[in-house]
Design a protein around this motif. Sequence first.
Motif, PDB file in Angstrom:
ATOM      1  N   PHE A  70       0.844  -1.186   0.000  1.00  0.00           N
ATOM      2  CA  PHE A  70       0.000   0.000   0.000  1.00  0.00           C
ATOM      3  C   PHE A  70       0.882   1.239   0.000  1.00  0.00           C
ATOM      4  N   VAL A  71       0.410   2.285  -0.663  1.00  0.00           N
ATOM      5  CA  VAL A  71       1.118   3.556  -0.675  1.00  0.00           C
ATOM      6  C   VAL A  71       0.231   4.608  -0.025  1.00  0.00           C
ATOM      7  N   ALA A  72       0.866   5.505   0.716  1.00  0.00           N
ATOM      8  CA  ALA A  72       0.167   6.638   1.313  1.00  0.00           C
ATOM      9  C   ALA A  72       0.953   7.902   0.985  1.00  0.00           C
ATOM     10  N   VAL A  73       0.256   8.943   0.572  1.00  0.00           N
ATOM     11  CA  VAL A  73       0.893  10.226   0.279  1.00  0.00           C
ATOM     12  C   VAL A  73       1.059  10.969   1.602  1.00  0.00           C
ATOM     13  N   VAL A  74       2.286  11.340   1.904  1.00  0.00           N
ATOM     14  CA  VAL A  74       2.594  12.057   3.139  1.00  0.00           C
ATOM     15  C   VAL A  74       2.588  13.564   2.891  1.00  0.00           C
ATOM     16  N   ALA A  75       3.189  13.981   1.773  1.00  0.00           N
ATOM     17  CA  ALA A  75       3.252  15.407   1.437  1.00  0.00           C
ATOM     18  C   ALA A  75       3.158  15.555  -0.076  1.00  0.00           C
ATOM     19  N   SER A  76       2.461  16.623  -0.511  1.00  0.00           N
ATOM     20  CA  SER A  76       2.295  16.851  -1.943  1.00  0.00           C
ATOM     21  C   SER A  76       2.114  18.333  -2.220  1.00  0.00           C
ATOM     22  N   SER A  77       2.268  18.678  -3.492  1.00  0.00           N
ATOM     23  CA  SER A  77       2.010  20.053  -3.918  1.00  0.00           C
ATOM     24  C   SER A  77       1.555  20.025  -5.372  1.00  0.00           C
ATOM     25  N   ALA A  78       0.947  21.125  -5.799  1.00  0.00           N
ATOM     26  CA  ALA A  78       0.475  21.241  -7.181  1.00  0.00           C
ATOM     27  C   ALA A  78       0.570  22.692  -7.614  1.00  0.00           C
ATOM     28  N   THR A  79       0.601  22.885  -8.924  1.00  0.00           N
ATOM     29  CA  THR A  79       0.710  24.242  -9.457  1.00  0.00           C
ATOM     30  C   THR A  79      -0.627  24.971  -9.508  1.00  0.00           C
ATOM     31  N   ARG A  80      -1.711  24.279  -9.199  1.00  0.00           N
ATOM     32  CA  ARG A  80      -3.038  24.913  -9.142  1.00  0.00           C
ATOM     33  C   ARG A  80      -3.604  24.729  -7.728  1.00  0.00           C
ATOM     34  N   PRO A  81      -4.101  25.805  -7.129  1.00  0.00           N
ATOM     35  CA  PRO A  81      -4.657  25.695  -5.774  1.00  0.00           C
ATOM     36  C   PRO A  81      -5.786  24.669  -5.673  1.00  0.00           C
ATOM     37  N   TRP A  82      -6.642  24.577  -6.682  1.00  0.00           N
ATOM     38  CA  TRP A  82      -7.749  23.628  -6.629  1.00  0.00           C
ATOM     39  C   TRP A  82      -7.240  22.192  -6.644  1.00  0.00           C
ATOM     40  N   MET A  83      -6.154  21.942  -7.380  1.00  0.00           N
ATOM     41  CA  MET A  83      -5.580  20.594  -7.413  1.00  0.00           C
ATOM     42  C   MET A  83      -4.942  20.261  -6.070  1.00  0.00           C
ATOM     43  N   GLN A  84      -4.253  21.235  -5.484  1.00  0.00           N
ATOM     44  CA  GLN A  84      -3.652  21.025  -4.164  1.00  0.00           C
ATOM     45  C   GLN A  84      -4.730  20.682  -3.140  1.00  0.00           C
ATOM     46  N   ALA A  85      -5.835  21.415  -3.163  1.00  0.00           N
ATOM     47  CA  ALA A  85      -6.931  21.144  -2.228  1.00  0.00           C
ATOM     48  C   ALA A  85      -7.525  19.757  -2.465  1.00  0.00           C
ATOM     49  N   ALA A  86      -7.707  19.388  -3.718  1.00  0.00           N
ATOM     50  CA  ALA A  86      -8.256  18.065  -4.037  1.00  0.00           C
ATOM     51  C   ALA A  86      -7.326  16.955  -3.565  1.00  0.00           C
ATOM     52  N   MET A  87      -6.026  17.135  -3.732  1.00  0.00           N
ATOM     53  CA  MET A  87      -5.074  16.116  -3.286  1.00  0.00           C
ATOM     54  C   MET A  87      -5.096  15.986  -1.766  1.00  0.00           C
ATOM     55  N   ARG A  88      -5.139  17.102  -1.076  1.00  0.00           N
ATOM     56  CA  ARG A  88      -5.191  17.035   0.395  1.00  0.00           C
ATOM     57  C   ARG A  88      -6.461  16.315   0.857  1.00  0.00           C
ATOM     58  N   GLN A  89      -7.565  16.568   0.174  1.00  0.00           N
ATOM     59  CA  GLN A  89      -8.830  15.956   0.581  1.00  0.00           C
ATOM     60  C   GLN A  89      -8.920  14.479   0.197  1.00  0.00           C
ATOM     61  N   HIS A  90      -8.396  14.112  -0.974  1.00  0.00           N
ATOM     62  CA  HIS A  90      -8.616  12.755  -1.483  1.00  0.00           C
ATOM     63  C   HIS A  90      -7.408  11.829  -1.411  1.00  0.00           C
ATOM     64  N   LEU A  91      -6.221  12.362  -1.193  1.00  0.00           N
ATOM     65  CA  LEU A  91      -5.029  11.512  -1.132  1.00  0.00           C
ATOM     66  C   LEU A  91      -4.439  11.400   0.266  1.00  0.00           C
ATOM     67  N   HIS A  92      -4.254  12.529   0.901  1.00  0.00           N
ATOM     68  CA  HIS A  92      -3.601  12.521   2.212  1.00  0.00           C
ATOM     69  C   HIS A  92      -4.448  11.743   3.227  1.00  0.00           C
TER      70      HIS A  92
END
Length: 106
Positions: A70-92
Motif C-alpha cells: 500500500f502507498v500513502a501520500v505524506v506530502a504533496s504540492s500542485a501548481t493549481r490551488p484547486w488541485m492542491q486542495a483536491a489532493m489534500r482531501q482525497h489523497l492525504h
Amino acid sequence: MFYAAKDMMAAKAAKTYLNNVIKAYGRVEELIVDSKRRRIELSCQLEGEVSLIGVTIEQYRLERRDEKTFVAVVASSATRPWMQAAMRQHLHGREFELPSWAAAVL
C-alpha cells in the motif's frame, strides 16, 4: 545507477497506468520517479485547462501487509490551488493498494 534505471522503468509503466485511469479527465505528459527519495513528479494536461498542471508527491510511504503493498501520500504540492486542495482531501491520510508491478519497483 540501479535506482536510475529502475525509476525510469517505473515511471514509464506508471505513466501508462495513470493515463488509463484518468483518460476521461486528461493525460499525464511527463512522470519522474525518485524511489530513493520517495518522490514523484508529474505534469498533466487536463481537459479544460490551457496549460500543464504540475503535481509533486513530495513524500510517500509504503507499507506491506498480507502480501500486498500500500502507498500513502505524506506530502504533496500542485501548481493549481484547486488541485492542491483536491489532493489534500482525497489523497492525504488514505492508503491505496499498489498493483504488483508498482510494488516491485517502488
